[in-house]
Design a protein around this motif. Structure first.
Motif, PDB file in Angstrom:
ATOM      1  N   UNK A 168       0.843  -1.198   0.000  1.00 63.07           N
ATOM      2  CA  UNK A 168       0.000   0.000   0.000  1.00 63.07           C
ATOM      3  C   UNK A 168       0.875   1.243   0.000  1.00 63.07           C
ATOM      4  N   UNK A 169       0.464   2.261  -0.743  1.00 62.01           N
ATOM      5  CA  UNK A 169       1.209   3.513  -0.779  1.00 62.01           C
ATOM      6  C   UNK A 169       0.583   4.541   0.157  1.00 62.01           C
ATOM      7  N   UNK A 170       1.382   5.514   0.557  1.00 60.79           N
ATOM      8  CA  UNK A 170       0.886   6.564   1.443  1.00 60.79           C
ATOM      9  C   UNK A 170      -0.285   7.315   0.814  1.00 60.79           C
ATOM     10  N   UNK A 171      -0.217   7.559  -0.478  1.00 60.35           N
ATOM     11  CA  UNK A 171      -1.287   8.300  -1.145  1.00 60.35           C
ATOM     12  C   UNK A 171      -2.613   7.554  -1.101  1.00 60.35           C
ATOM     13  N   UNK A 172      -2.549   6.234  -1.031  1.00 60.85           N
ATOM     14  CA  UNK A 172      -3.777   5.442  -0.918  1.00 60.85           C
ATOM     15  C   UNK A 172      -4.360   5.490   0.493  1.00 60.85           C
ATOM     16  N   UNK A 173      -3.596   6.018   1.434  1.00 55.61           N
ATOM     17  CA  UNK A 173      -4.006   6.025   2.839  1.00 55.61           C
ATOM     18  C   UNK A 173      -4.425   7.402   3.343  1.00 55.61           C
ATOM     19  N   UNK A 174      -3.892   8.460   2.747  1.00 51.02           N
ATOM     20  CA  UNK A 174      -4.122   9.806   3.275  1.00 51.02           C
ATOM     21  C   UNK A 174      -5.490  10.324   2.859  1.00 51.02           C
ATOM     22  N   UNK A 175      -6.188  10.897   3.827  1.00 48.29           N
ATOM     23  CA  UNK A 175      -7.507  11.488   3.559  1.00 48.29           C
ATOM     24  C   UNK A 175      -7.361  12.908   3.009  1.00 48.29           C
ATOM     25  N   UNK A 176      -8.304  13.287   2.175  1.00 53.28           N
ATOM     26  CA  UNK A 176      -8.328  14.631   1.623  1.00 53.28           C
ATOM     27  C   UNK A 176      -8.575  15.658   2.718  1.00 53.28           C
ATOM     28  N   UNK A 177      -8.044  16.857   2.511  1.00 54.02           N
ATOM     29  CA  UNK A 177      -8.249  17.955   3.448  1.00 54.02           C
ATOM     30  C   UNK A 177      -9.634  18.571   3.278  1.00 54.02           C
ATOM     31  N   UNK A 178     -10.258  18.284   2.144  1.00 55.85           N
ATOM     32  CA  UNK A 178     -11.546  18.909   1.828  1.00 55.85           C
ATOM     33  C   UNK A 178     -12.697  18.137   2.464  1.00 55.85           C
ATOM     34  N   UNK A 179     -13.606  18.850   3.110  1.00 57.64           N
ATOM     35  CA  UNK A 179     -14.763  18.248   3.729  1.00 57.64           C
ATOM     36  C   UNK A 179     -15.900  18.081   2.715  1.00 57.64           C
ATOM     37  N   UNK A 180     -16.711  17.057   2.903  1.00 58.77           N
ATOM     38  CA  UNK A 180     -17.939  16.882   2.132  1.00 58.77           C
ATOM     39  C   UNK A 180     -19.045  17.601   2.901  1.00 58.77           C
ATOM     40  N   UNK A 181     -19.447  18.746   2.413  1.00 59.51           N
ATOM     41  CA  UNK A 181     -20.413  19.581   3.150  1.00 59.51           C
ATOM     42  C   UNK A 181     -21.826  19.473   2.592  1.00 59.51           C
ATOM     43  N   UNK A 182     -22.040  18.554   1.669  1.00 63.08           N
ATOM     44  CA  UNK A 182     -23.345  18.474   1.000  1.00 63.08           C
ATOM     45  C   UNK A 182     -24.486  18.247   1.978  1.00 63.08           C
ATOM     46  N   UNK A 183     -24.279  17.417   2.981  1.00 62.04           N
ATOM     47  CA  UNK A 183     -25.355  17.070   3.897  1.00 62.04           C
ATOM     48  C   UNK A 183     -25.047  17.525   5.323  1.00 62.04           C
ATOM     49  N   UNK A 184     -24.194  18.512   5.448  1.00 63.24           N
ATOM     50  CA  UNK A 184     -23.789  18.996   6.761  1.00 63.24           C
ATOM     51  C   UNK A 184     -24.222  20.444   6.979  1.00 63.24           C
ATOM     52  N   UNK A 185     -24.647  20.731   8.202  1.00 60.13           N
ATOM     53  CA  UNK A 185     -24.974  22.114   8.548  1.00 60.13           C
ATOM     54  C   UNK A 185     -23.706  22.959   8.647  1.00 60.13           C
ATOM     55  N   UNK A 186     -22.609  22.315   8.990  1.00 64.42           N
ATOM     56  CA  UNK A 186     -21.320  23.003   9.064  1.00 64.42           C
ATOM     57  C   UNK A 186     -20.731  23.080   7.654  1.00 64.42           C
ATOM     58  N   UNK A 187     -20.651  24.251   7.097  1.00 63.49           N
ATOM     59  CA  UNK A 187     -20.179  24.422   5.724  1.00 63.49           C
ATOM     60  C   UNK A 187     -18.701  24.800   5.645  1.00 63.49           C
ATOM     61  N   UNK A 188     -17.970  24.678   6.750  1.00 61.81           N
ATOM     62  CA  UNK A 188     -16.528  24.927   6.696  1.00 61.81           C
ATOM     63  C   UNK A 188     -15.911  23.977   5.669  1.00 61.81           C
ATOM     64  N   UNK A 189     -15.147  24.493   4.710  1.00 63.12           N
ATOM     65  CA  UNK A 189     -14.714  23.654   3.581  1.00 63.12           C
ATOM     66  C   UNK A 189     -13.552  22.705   3.866  1.00 63.12           C
ATOM     67  N   UNK A 190     -12.820  22.905   4.969  1.00 61.54           N
ATOM     68  CA  UNK A 190     -11.611  22.112   5.186  1.00 61.54           C
ATOM     69  C   UNK A 190     -11.631  21.387   6.527  1.00 61.54           C
TER      70      UNK A 190
END
Length: 222
Positions: A57-79
């Motif tokens: 496994x590579x590190x890139x396959x393990x690291x989560x994106x910094x961007x939040x999925x705000x589609x269904x969240x009341x908190x719209x902070x993007x990161x």
């Protein structure tokens, strides 16, 4: 990994969680992410010593994106305000058998593992496995090393009544009422020098390994 610089960046992002601030500090983000990728790769190599399936496994396959999925969240902070990674045979997509760690804006290094949000059939498999082999399960979660690292299983999410289909007097009822089967530890990043971070994370994952292996077998049951 320069944890002090990473925590300072994340604290700034938490205080100014908007695109304009992030773009102004993108160069710093990219530099820190490259350092974090190196850290994750070292953790993978260390974890592979006791779980060989993660070696490819590579590190890139393990690291989560910094961007939040705000589609269904009341908190719209993007990161997100942490740098996190999930390590397992399929990287962060490995599901419940993965190990997880992150560094957050509060300066904490969290290492966790187990089954966080099991669906109904998965939860039933785990409970049946516990009911069928309580002694083996308890030997894992009551082991001195496990308790020393994590204090035991997290029991914040549990049923008030016995789960349907199980004897109310079952000796494992304490465990059968749990809604999730996870353990974690938190350590102030300030206590860890950059050279010790990967070793610390890998040691915590090694302490989680018996639980992760047991849960994987439970989820593979018919």
């Amino acid at each position: 990994m320069n944890l002090r610089r990473l925590v300072k960046f994340l604290a700034g992002l938490k205080a100014h969680n908007r695109k304009s601030w992030f773009e102004t500090h993108r160069a710093e983000y990219e530099s820190l992410r490259a350092e974090f990728e190196e850290l994750v790769q070292e953790v993978i190599l260390r974890v592979a010593r006791f779980e060989p399936e993660v070696a490819s496994v590579t590190a890139r396959e393990c690291i989560y994106r910094i961007y939040r999925d705000v589609r269904f969240s009341k908190d719209k902070a993007p990161y997100k305000t942490n740098f996190g990674a999930g390590i397992g045979p399929a990287g962060k997509k490995g599901g419940h058998e993965s190990y997880y760690f992150h560094v957050d804006a509060g300066g904490n290094l969290l290492v966790a593992g187990g089954v966080y949000m099991p669906d109904g059939p998965q939860l039933l498999r785990i409970r049946r496995a516990i009911a069928d082999d309580t002694l083996r399960f308890e030997a894992i979660v009551k082991a001195p090393a496990f308790r020393r690292h994590f204090g035991g299983l997290n029991d914040e999410e549990r049923l008030k009544n016995p789960p349907r289909g199980f004897d109310c007097d079952h000796p494992a009822m304490e465990w059968l009422k749990l809604k999730r089967y996870i353990a974690w530890s938190e350590t102030p990043a300030s206590r860890l020098g950059g050279k010790n971070v990967a070793a610390h994370v890998a040691d915590e994952c090694k302490a989680l390994h018996p639980l992760a292996t047991w849960l994987r077998a439970a989820l593979d049951r018919p």
